[in-house]
Design an enzyme around this catalytic site. Structure first.
Site, PDB file in Angstrom:
ATOM      1  N   THR A  47      -4.808   4.261  -4.007  1.00  8.40           N
ATOM      2  CA  THR A  47      -4.473   4.090  -2.709  1.00  8.40           C
ATOM      3  C   THR A  47      -4.619   2.548  -2.549  1.00  8.40           C
ATOM      4  OG1 THR A  47      -5.187   5.877  -1.928  1.00  8.40           O
ATOM      5  CG2 THR A  47      -5.287   4.443  -0.396  1.00  8.40           C
ATOM      6  N   CYS A  48      -5.766   1.964  -3.158  1.00 10.29           N
ATOM      7  CA  CYS A  48      -5.850   0.376  -2.967  1.00 10.29           C
ATOM      8  C   CYS A  48      -4.581  -0.511  -3.453  1.00 10.29           C
ATOM      9  CB  CYS A  48      -6.962  -0.217  -3.688  1.00 10.29           C
ATOM     10  SG  CYS A  48      -8.431   0.828  -3.048  1.00 10.29           S
TER      11      CYS A  48
END
Length: 160
Positions: A47-48
């Site tokens: 996600t990052c």
């Protein structure tokens, strides 16, 4: 207890990644400027890397138009953050804070125990807006979520 709106950001030594790597004090980083600080649990994590940092890279100009500097925090070492910045084509003035020992993250009270995932101590996913080192907005994600700390959410919150 975590940092609250109206409080001064703690003054801690970190490594700053931009044009190279240098030591910096967070008190100096946030003084006399408007800043959005967003934190990710880990560089190179899904996600990052696929959504959180890319959103701030894509909207970097929108923040700069409002005279707001953007900083990204992660509990990773400076060399990992430098490699991540290169891989993500981060603009030179979107600075990354390498909080390798989690000193700043703990001082904020926004740490996350990622031991169950083999990650150890990390930062919770959050974004805050500060003026001259004073927290004006704070948006902390619920575990497993990515909504309130996105670049789009922060732009909307700052405009409101």
């Amino acid at each position: 207890m975590s940092i609250q709106i109206g409080q001064t950001l703690p003054d801690v030594e970190v490594r700053l990644v931009g044009d190279g790597i240098r030591e910096a004090r967070t008190g100096e980083l946030f003084a006399r400027r408007k800043v959005v600080l967003f934190a990710v649990p880990g560089a190179f994590t899904p996600t990052c890397s696929n959504r959180h940092l890319p959103g701030y890279v894509a909207h970097h100009h929108d923040f700069r138009e409002r005279d707001i500097d953007v900083l990204c925090l992660s509990v990773n070492d400076a060399y990992v953050m430098q490699a991540w910045a290169a891989a993500q084509q981060v603009p030179h003035d979107l600075l990354l804070i390498a909080d390798g020992n989690a000193a700043f993250t703990r001082a904020l009270g926004l740490e996350l125990d990622g031991s169950g995932y083999g990650m150890g101590l990390r930062a919770r996913r959050f974004a805050l807006y500060a003026e001259d080192g004073i927290v004006r907005q704070l948006h902390v994600e619920a575990p497993g979520e990515f909504r309130v700390s996105s670049a789009e959410a922060m732009l909307a919150a700052i405009q409101a």
